[in-house]
Structure formats: C-alpha cells, structure tokens
Enzyme design. Structure first.
Site, PDB file in Angstrom:
ATOM      1  N   PRO A   1      49.573  41.509  38.768  1.00 43.75           N
ATOM      2  CA  PRO A   1      50.636  41.055  39.782  1.00 43.75           C
ATOM      3  C   PRO A   1      50.063  41.488  41.116  1.00 43.75           C
ATOM      4  O   PRO A   1      49.859  42.716  41.560  1.00 43.75           O
ATOM      5  CB  PRO A   1      51.670  41.611  39.489  1.00 43.75           C
ATOM      6  CG  PRO A   1      51.683  42.539  38.456  1.00 43.75           C
ATOM      7  CD  PRO A   1      50.383  42.558  37.825  1.00 43.75           C
ATOM      8  N   HIS A   2      50.030  40.601  42.075  1.00 46.14           N
ATOM      9  CA  HIS A   2      49.405  40.895  43.447  1.00 46.14           C
ATOM     10  C   HIS A   2      50.290  40.162  44.513  1.00 46.14           C
ATOM     11  O   HIS A   2      50.741  38.707  44.123  1.00 46.14           O
ATOM     12  CB  HIS A   2      47.892  40.658  43.363  1.00 46.14           C
ATOM     13  CG  HIS A   2      47.336  39.298  43.157  1.00 46.14           C
ATOM     14  ND1 HIS A   2      47.340  38.869  41.754  1.00 46.14           N
ATOM     15  CD2 HIS A   2      47.179  38.217  43.770  1.00 46.14           C
ATOM     16  CE1 HIS A   2      46.600  37.701  41.883  1.00 46.14           C
ATOM     17  NE2 HIS A   2      46.785  37.200  43.091  1.00 46.14           N
ATOM     18  N   ALA A   3      50.034  40.374  45.744  1.00 48.61           N
ATOM     19  CA  ALA A   3      50.650  39.432  46.685  1.00 48.61           C
ATOM     20  C   ALA A   3      50.030  39.858  48.097  1.00 48.61           C
ATOM     21  O   ALA A   3      49.715  41.092  48.276  1.00 48.61           O
ATOM     22  CB  ALA A   3      52.138  39.502  46.761  1.00 48.61           C
TER      23      ALA A   3
ATOM     24  N   GLU B   1      44.864  30.416  46.196  1.00 50.67           N
ATOM     25  CA  GLU B   1      44.781  31.723  46.845  1.00 50.67           C
ATOM     26  C   GLU B   1      43.407  31.680  47.388  1.00 50.67           C
ATOM     27  O   GLU B   1      43.251  32.353  48.362  1.00 50.67           O
ATOM     28  CB  GLU B   1      44.996  32.532  45.735  1.00 50.67           C
ATOM     29  CG  GLU B   1      46.533  32.976  45.464  1.00 50.67           C
ATOM     30  CD  GLU B   1      46.624  34.074  44.399  1.00 50.67           C
ATOM     31  OE1 GLU B   1      47.165  35.030  44.776  1.00 50.67           O
ATOM     32  OE2 GLU B   1      46.163  33.902  43.342  1.00 50.67           O
TER      33      GLU B   1
END
Lengths: 148, 162
Positions: free
Chosen positions: A66-68, B60
């Site tokens: 999980p990343h942001a 992304e």
C-alpha cells in the site's frame, strides 16, 4: 538512497493483529504515528484507502505494498508489517497477503518514492528473502535481514 | 598542447550531493577552460518496472512521470543558474531511461573526458553494491570519473570564483 535508511525497528510490526484490510491499514498507520513519523493518521488513511479503491496493491504471492503520495508526510516513510496467518487484501491472485510494505512520500519526492518502491519490488522478487521475512518473529530480525 | 580535461559532464539527480557536484564542475570548467554539460535522467526504467510488477496503475505511471520531468527541469534550471552566475556556458540534457545506461550513452555521444558525480550514499548492505545506478555508471563509462566531496569546501571554491 538505500532502503536501509528507511527500515527502523519502531516502524516494523510482527505479528500484525488485524484480520481485515481496513483494520490493517489503520494498524500500520498507527505504528507510524507511534514512531513519530506522521502526525495526521486520518489524512494518511484517506489517501492510502483512495489508492486501494483504484485497485488493490496486493500483488499476489503474499505481498502487498500500500502506498500514497501525500502532503501529510515530509519525507519518505516506510512501515513493514507481517501477518503470519494472512489477511484478505483483495490481492490479484486471490491469496491472503502476509507481508505488507506501506510506503508514503511527499509530492516533491517522487524520484525517491520511485526508488523506494523499486527496491521493495526487487526484494520481493527474491523467494529466499520473502521466505525468511515471513518467518521473522521480531522487528530486530527484520532489520537484520535487510542489512544482509 | 591541450590539457586532459576538455569536455566535462556532471550528473544531476536532485540530491544535495549532485548539486555539490555541479558547483565543483563549474569551478573545474572555469579553471581548465573545458566545455561543461549537465545531465538529468528521468528514470523511466524504474517506472516501467513498477507498472510491470503491478505496484503502479497506469494513472500513477503518468502522474509520476510528469513529476519526474518537472523535477528534471527544476534541477537543470538550478544548475544552469549556477553556471551562468559564474559566466560559465553550459549545455543541459534531459534523458529518459535507465540511469546508468543513459549516463554511459551521453558520455560516449559527447566524447566526454571527465564525468563528475556527487558523493555516493554509504553502502549498507550487499544489495546496495549491486543496485546503485550511479555506481554502475561510474564503473561502465569509458572516461575518468571524479566524485565531488565536502559540500562546504566546494561551495567556498564556487563562491570565490570571479
């Protein structure tokens, strides 16, 4: 940048207590809060959850990243969690995830964010590394493994 | 007879260490009369790897590529300013790809005889030795390589230039 600059015992939890995806995200974010790495856990949860809503970061083979990108951190921040029993993370292969790397970065550090994500991706391609990581019992063992 | 340094390339990645390398490169170009170029590589190889390993979704990839290109412009502009303040002409290059191979290609294309890089990060594990892109470039380029160290001393040399 070396991934070892980011791996510290206070940002590693073994074993994780959560049994559901959302709880796990909160648990890892709380870990970062307790370690003094973040100050606004709610803001972090919102961006991490928003990314998950676009597609799970459960990559399969027991791994989730999980990343942001968020203003709520001032530097690249990494938390590692291990759940020996596994958690349904809506992974691509349908299998439970057991190892979690949560990576957060401020918007002005995209280059370093990509470096950190790439290094974690490279590590997770090593079956031997992952086998040893999943069987780690303490944060110190995890740090030691990264130092090898 | 011309000296051994006629064509300098400095590699910039946005780190403090690479800015120090740029200051050193300006000093050296001024004192030798060498031509000076600066390179920033947008690491699209890493971006592609993240998409292939399904860590990044398509949106992304696009967003981060734009971020990296903006970073490239920002840091190359900074180096241009460093050079222009000291009346040192400089050519700027932005390339997309794998860092080590883009450095090597530009060194060969421009017939560079000295590559200047910033201080390398400390080796903390065997993996660091294998995967440091700038170190790979340092080993593979056909020219001499100079690692600029001591930020304060380099800054002081830079500041003292006319």
């Amino acid at each position: 940048m070396s991934i070892l600059d980011l791996v510290t015992e206070d940002c590693i939890k073994v074993p994780l207590e959560s049994t559901r995806k959302n709880d796990l995200l909160h648990e890892m974010i709380d870990l970062l809060k307790e370690a003094g790495k973040i100050s606004d856990p709610d803001a972090i949860y919102q961006v991490v959850r928003a990314r998950e809503d676009q597609g799970s970061t459960g990559l399969g083979e027991g791994i989730a990243i999980p990343h942001a990108k968020t203003d709520a951190v001032t530097d690249i921040t990494l938390a590692i969690g291990i759940s020996p029993q596994g958690i349904d993370f809506e992974s691509l292969d349908g299998e439970d995830a057991k190892v979690f790397f949560m990576i957060l970065a401020p918007p002005d550090k995209s280059g370093l964010h990509i470096e950190a994500l790439s290094e974690v991706a490279r590590l997770t391609r090593s079956a031997a590394f992952m086998r040893t990581l999943i069987h780690s019992e303490t944060p110190a063992e995890v740090v030691e493994l990264f130092q090898e | 007879m011309a000296g051994p340094i006629q064509n300098i390339l400095v590699y910039i990645d946005g780190s403090e260490e690479s800015v120090t390398a740029a200051e050193y490169a300006v000093c050296l170009a001024k004192s030798t009369g060498a031509e000076l170029s600066a390179l920033y590589v947008v690491n699209t190889r890493a971006l592609n790897d993240l998409v292939k390993s399904r860590i990044f979704i398509a949106s992304e990839e696009q967003e981060y590529q734009e971020d990296l290109e903006n970073d490239a412009q920002k840091y190359l502009d900074h180096v241009k300013e460093l050079a222009h303040k000291k009346a040192q002409p400089i050519e700027l290059y932005q390339k997309n790809g794998a860092i080590h191979s883009e450095i090597k290609h530009l060194v060969e294309d421009l017939d560079i005889d000295l590559l200047i890089i910033g201080e390398l990060s400390k080796i903390q594990s065997r993996r660091d030795e294998f995967y440091n892109e700038v170190e790979r470039a340092m080993r593979s380029v056909p020219c001499s390589v100079l690692i600029a160290k001591d930020e304060d001393l380099v800054w002081s040399h830079y500041e003292s230039l006319a």
